[in-house]
Design an enzyme around this catalytic site. Structure first.
Site, PDB file in Angstrom:
ATOM      1  CG  HIS A 150      50.643  32.276  42.235  1.00 10.32           C
ATOM      2  ND1 HIS A 150      49.374  31.771  42.030  1.00 10.32           N
ATOM      3  CD2 HIS A 150      50.791  32.398  43.577  1.00 10.32           C
ATOM      4  CE1 HIS A 150      48.792  31.592  43.200  1.00 10.32           C
ATOM      5  NE2 HIS A 150      49.623  31.962  44.155  1.00 10.32           N
TER       6      HIS A 150
ATOM      7  CG  ASN B 159      51.069  30.831  36.163  1.00 14.68           C
ATOM      8  OD1 ASN B 159      50.226  31.507  35.556  1.00 14.68           O
ATOM      9  ND2 ASN B 159      50.889  30.455  37.421  1.00 14.68           N
TER      10      ASN B 159
HETATM   11  C1  GRF Z   1      46.528  38.359  37.873  1.00 11.18           C
HETATM   12  O1  GRF Z   1      46.485  38.745  39.206  1.00 11.18           O
HETATM   13  C2  GRF Z   1      47.331  37.096  37.732  1.00 11.18           C
HETATM   14  O2  GRF Z   1      48.425  37.020  38.571  1.00 11.18           O
HETATM   15  C3  GRF Z   1      46.318  36.077  38.137  1.00 11.18           C
HETATM   16  O3  GRF Z   1      45.098  36.531  37.576  1.00 11.18           O
HETATM   17  C4  GRF Z   1      45.143  37.938  37.392  1.00 11.18           C
HETATM   18  C5  GRF Z   1      44.917  38.211  35.931  1.00 11.18           C
HETATM   19  O4  GRF Z   1      44.839  39.545  35.588  1.00 11.18           O
HETATM   20  N1  GRF Z   1      46.729  34.747  37.790  1.00 11.18           N
HETATM   21  P1  GRF Z   1      44.880  40.032  34.083  1.00 11.18           P
HETATM   22  O5  GRF Z   1      43.914  39.217  33.260  1.00 11.18           O
HETATM   23  O6  GRF Z   1      46.289  39.919  33.575  1.00 11.18           O
HETATM   24  O7  GRF Z   1      44.440  41.474  34.155  1.00 11.18           O
END
Ligand code: GRF
Length: 206
Positions: free
Chosen positions: A112, A110
């Site tokens: 984060h 994942n």
């Molecule tokens: C990213 O900031 C990711 O770290 C978080 O949600 C956001 C998703 O962005 N968990 P995307 O859908 O990849 O543009």
């Protein structure tokens, strides 16, 4: 050459998915191939990105499946019938239960948008993470790629990258900088690292 089969789970815009697709095209991910994108939202733009990239996509929602348990069961079925080796959560806004995570030990990662153990765990997702960092007043934040286990944001850390906070930052501005400077670079690098390990392990079992 054997490659690890990757499934990317998404919920929204899919910029991290795009970074993975671009990295695979550019030869930066060479030990794995993205073969499936699963969204838990019908309106996720990430589905469009999968289509444009010529990648099979599926939409599975908790509501359509009839709850979390059934959703996870269908997800496991979709992943296993395609022989998925690595599951990448790229902006996937739903917590997966232990019943799911134990099925793929050290095979789910994942991204984060903070430096774990800061601003992480239940309730810290999307813009809320950046709001909390600004509220606290930290001067440095960043992103973390980690393995996923039953504890939200609690699995072993794979890679981290720091990003400076600037005076006048809003959560939106900071979110964008963390994506550009950290997330889009870190996630493809981590994907390659983990795929390389999985391919090695696969080789031993053939
Ligand atoms: C990213 O900031 C990711 O770290 C978080 O949600 C956001 C998703 O962005 N968990 P995307 O859908 O990849 O543009």
């Amino acid at each position: 050459m054997i490659k690890a089969k990757i499934a990317v789970l998404v919920s929204g815009g899919g910029t991290n998915l795009q970074a993975l697709i671009d990295a695979e095209r550019a030869g930066k991910i060479k030990s794995g191939e993205i073969v499936l994108v699963v969204s838990n939202s019908k309106t996720a733009y990430a589905l469009e990105r999968a289509k444009n990239g010529g990648i099979e996509s599926l939409c599975l929602t908790k509501k359509d499946c009839g709850g979390q348990e059934a959703f996870e069961q269908e997800l496991i079925e979709a992943l296993d019938t395609r022989g998925i080796d690595l599951v990448i959560l790229a902006g996937f806004m739903s917590i997966l239960s232990e019943a799911f995570t134990v099925h793929y030990p050290k095979r789910i990662i994942n991204i984060h948008p903070a430096l774990i153990p800061s601003f992480c765990g239940k309730g810290y997702y999307g813009l809320k993470v950046h709001e909390a960092a600004l509220q606290y007043g930290v001067k440095v934040t960043g992103a973390t790629v980690h393995y996923v286990n039953e504890i939200p944001d609690g699995g072993e850390i794979i890679l981290q990258k720091a990003v400076n906070i600037r005076p006048g930052d809003t959560p939106e501005v900071l979110q964008r900088r963390v994506m550009e400077q950290a997330e889009w670079k870190l996630l493809p690098r981590a994907a390659e690292l983990v795929c390389r390990r999985l391919v090695k392990e696969k080789g031993k079992t053939i």
